[in-house]
Structures are given as C-alpha cells and as structure tokens.
Design a protein around this motif. Structure first.
Motif, PDB file in Angstrom:
ATOM      1  N   GLU A   8       0.812  -1.216   0.000  1.00  0.00           N
ATOM      2  CA  GLU A   8       0.000   0.000   0.000  1.00  0.00           C
ATOM      3  C   GLU A   8       0.845   1.265   0.000  1.00  0.00           C
ATOM      4  O   GLU A   8       0.425   2.301  -0.503  1.00  0.00           O
ATOM      5  CB  GLU A   8      -0.936   0.037   1.207  1.00  0.00           C
ATOM      6  CG  GLU A   8      -2.163  -0.831   1.042  1.00  0.00           C
ATOM      7  CD  GLU A   8      -3.097  -0.654   2.202  1.00  0.00           C
ATOM      8  OE1 GLU A   8      -4.228  -0.197   1.955  1.00  0.00           O
ATOM      9  OE2 GLU A   8      -2.708  -0.962   3.339  1.00  0.00           O
ATOM     10  N   SER A   9       2.056   1.173   0.520  1.00  0.00           N
ATOM     11  CA  SER A   9       2.930   2.352   0.530  1.00  0.00           C
ATOM     12  C   SER A   9       3.966   2.319  -0.594  1.00  0.00           C
ATOM     13  O   SER A   9       4.531   3.355  -0.922  1.00  0.00           O
ATOM     14  CB  SER A   9       3.626   2.498   1.889  1.00  0.00           C
ATOM     15  OG  SER A   9       4.445   1.380   2.151  1.00  0.00           O
ATOM     16  N   GLU A  12       0.759   1.678  -6.208  1.00  0.00           N
ATOM     17  CA  GLU A  12      -0.481   2.437  -6.290  1.00  0.00           C
ATOM     18  C   GLU A  12      -1.525   1.622  -7.039  1.00  0.00           C
ATOM     19  O   GLU A  12      -1.195   0.726  -7.823  1.00  0.00           O
ATOM     20  CB  GLU A  12      -0.270   3.787  -6.967  1.00  0.00           C
ATOM     21  CG  GLU A  12       0.203   3.690  -8.401  1.00  0.00           C
ATOM     22  CD  GLU A  12       0.476   5.059  -8.995  1.00  0.00           C
ATOM     23  OE1 GLU A  12       0.020   5.290 -10.126  1.00  0.00           O
ATOM     24  OE2 GLU A  12       1.149   5.874  -8.343  1.00  0.00           O
ATOM     25  N   VAL A  13      -2.779   1.935  -6.787  1.00  0.00           N
ATOM     26  CA  VAL A  13      -3.869   1.258  -7.481  1.00  0.00           C
ATOM     27  C   VAL A  13      -3.837   1.695  -8.943  1.00  0.00           C
ATOM     28  O   VAL A  13      -3.888   2.880  -9.240  1.00  0.00           O
ATOM     29  CB  VAL A  13      -5.236   1.588  -6.842  1.00  0.00           C
ATOM     30  CG1 VAL A  13      -6.369   0.962  -7.648  1.00  0.00           C
ATOM     31  CG2 VAL A  13      -5.279   1.108  -5.396  1.00  0.00           C
ATOM     32  N   ASP A  21      -9.186  -4.056  -6.137  1.00  0.00           N
ATOM     33  CA  ASP A  21      -8.087  -3.239  -6.652  1.00  0.00           C
ATOM     34  C   ASP A  21      -6.941  -4.089  -7.178  1.00  0.00           C
ATOM     35  O   ASP A  21      -6.686  -5.182  -6.699  1.00  0.00           O
ATOM     36  CB  ASP A  21      -7.521  -2.334  -5.551  1.00  0.00           C
ATOM     37  CG  ASP A  21      -8.488  -1.235  -5.148  1.00  0.00           C
ATOM     38  OD1 ASP A  21      -9.323  -0.842  -5.992  1.00  0.00           O
ATOM     39  OD2 ASP A  21      -8.398  -0.768  -3.997  1.00  0.00           O
ATOM     40  N   TRP A  23      -2.894  -3.484  -7.665  1.00  0.00           N
ATOM     41  CA  TRP A  23      -1.786  -2.605  -7.291  1.00  0.00           C
ATOM     42  C   TRP A  23      -0.641  -2.840  -8.263  1.00  0.00           C
ATOM     43  O   TRP A  23      -0.201  -3.958  -8.455  1.00  0.00           O
ATOM     44  CB  TRP A  23      -1.357  -2.912  -5.862  1.00  0.00           C
ATOM     45  CG  TRP A  23      -2.450  -2.681  -4.860  1.00  0.00           C
ATOM     46  CD1 TRP A  23      -3.497  -3.519  -4.577  1.00  0.00           C
ATOM     47  CD2 TRP A  23      -2.630  -1.533  -4.047  1.00  0.00           C
ATOM     48  NE1 TRP A  23      -4.306  -2.960  -3.626  1.00  0.00           N
ATOM     49  CE2 TRP A  23      -3.797  -1.740  -3.275  1.00  0.00           C
ATOM     50  CE3 TRP A  23      -1.914  -0.351  -3.880  1.00  0.00           C
ATOM     51  CZ2 TRP A  23      -4.255  -0.802  -2.369  1.00  0.00           C
ATOM     52  CZ3 TRP A  23      -2.379   0.569  -2.962  1.00  0.00           C
ATOM     53  CH2 TRP A  23      -3.535   0.352  -2.217  1.00  0.00           C
ATOM     54  N   THR A  37      -6.842  -6.129  -1.706  1.00  0.00           N
ATOM     55  CA  THR A  37      -6.290  -5.241  -0.691  1.00  0.00           C
ATOM     56  C   THR A  37      -6.301  -5.933   0.662  1.00  0.00           C
ATOM     57  O   THR A  37      -5.256  -6.211   1.226  1.00  0.00           O
ATOM     58  CB  THR A  37      -7.093  -3.924  -0.627  1.00  0.00           C
ATOM     59  OG1 THR A  37      -7.052  -3.299  -1.922  1.00  0.00           O
ATOM     60  CG2 THR A  37      -6.504  -2.966   0.399  1.00  0.00           C
ATOM     61  N   ARG A 105      -6.714  -3.772   6.577  1.00  0.00           N
ATOM     62  CA  ARG A 105      -6.900  -3.271   5.209  1.00  0.00           C
ATOM     63  C   ARG A 105      -8.261  -3.611   4.633  1.00  0.00           C
ATOM     64  O   ARG A 105      -8.442  -3.620   3.429  1.00  0.00           O
ATOM     65  CB  ARG A 105      -5.815  -3.833   4.288  1.00  0.00           C
ATOM     66  CG  ARG A 105      -4.438  -3.314   4.542  1.00  0.00           C
ATOM     67  CD  ARG A 105      -3.498  -3.612   3.392  1.00  0.00           C
ATOM     68  NE  ARG A 105      -3.453  -5.007   3.052  1.00  0.00           N
ATOM     69  CZ  ARG A 105      -2.382  -5.792   3.158  1.00  0.00           C
ATOM     70  NH1 ARG A 105      -1.256  -5.311   3.615  1.00  0.00           N
ATOM     71  NH2 ARG A 105      -2.434  -7.044   2.808  1.00  0.00           N
ATOM     72  N   THR A 107     -11.720  -3.304   3.001  1.00  0.00           N
ATOM     73  CA  THR A 107     -12.167  -2.258   2.083  1.00  0.00           C
ATOM     74  C   THR A 107     -13.677  -2.066   2.089  1.00  0.00           C
ATOM     75  O   THR A 107     -14.193  -1.301   1.305  1.00  0.00           O
ATOM     76  CB  THR A 107     -11.707  -2.573   0.647  1.00  0.00           C
ATOM     77  OG1 THR A 107     -12.207  -3.854   0.271  1.00  0.00           O
ATOM     78  CG2 THR A 107     -10.212  -2.536   0.545  1.00  0.00           C
TER      79      THR A 107
END
Length: 108
Positions: A8-9, A12-13, A21, A23, A37, A105, A107
């Motif tokens: 997640e860091s 990006e999606v 999603d 990534w 996610t 996480r 969603t």
C-alpha cells in the motif's frame, strides 16, 4: 520472492479487476501486479498450486487465466475478499508466500 506486505505504501492502485483493486505497476504480459487489498495476491509470485482455493473455508478465491505468464497460466484471484474471515489458512498454505491477509486493510 514473497509478496510485499507494505504494497500500500510502495505501489499504487492502477486498475480494478472483478471488483477488487490491482496494485501496480502492471506491464502485460508481466508483471501482473497485486490483486486485492484486504486479501492480496501477488500474481507475479503465485504459481497456482491451488492450496489456497482448497483450504479457504469461505471460498474467497477463484481461478483466473493468465496465459503466457512465466510462472503459471492461471492465478488465485481474491474474487470475494470481503467474505474473508481472517483465518490466515491461505497465507499458511501458500508455498511461495504470494498471499497477504491484513484485517486492518478491509475495504468494505
């Protein structure tokens, strides 16, 4: 190499696949990115042995075809990640550590 649990860091999606999603980066035919996610599967690491599909008590995963990918021609897709009960069986049985489940996480 196992899935990056900090995706997640570090990513990006870049797309949406069947309601979850993706990534990236994604550069077909490789790499395919991380799908999901809350329940994340690194499609570039997944070798499609099927243990996660067999052991998941709530049927989170479906097969998705990935023809021509160097690791395998299909992947375990977290198609119903919202149904995940955080039992971590999929994480435990994945022989290449391609799956990461993180309850923080969610969603939904």
């Amino acid at each position: 190499m196992p899935i990056d649990s900090d995706f997640e860091s570090t990513r990006e999606v870049v797309d949406d696949h069947e309601g979850h999603d993706v990534w990236g980066p994604v550069e077909e035919p490789e790499p395919l990115g991380i799908h999901g996610t809350h329940v994340a599967v690194d499609f570039d690491v997944c070798l499609a042995d099927g243990a996660c599909l067999e052991d998941c008590p709530v049927d989170v995963f479906d097969w998705v075809e990935t023809p021509g990918h160097s690791v395998s021609d299909r992947k375990a897709d977290p198609a119903r990640e919202s149904q995940c009960i955080d039992c971590m069986l999929c994480v435990d049985v994945c022989p290449v550590d391609a799956i990461d489940v993180d309850p923080t996480r969610r969603t939904e």
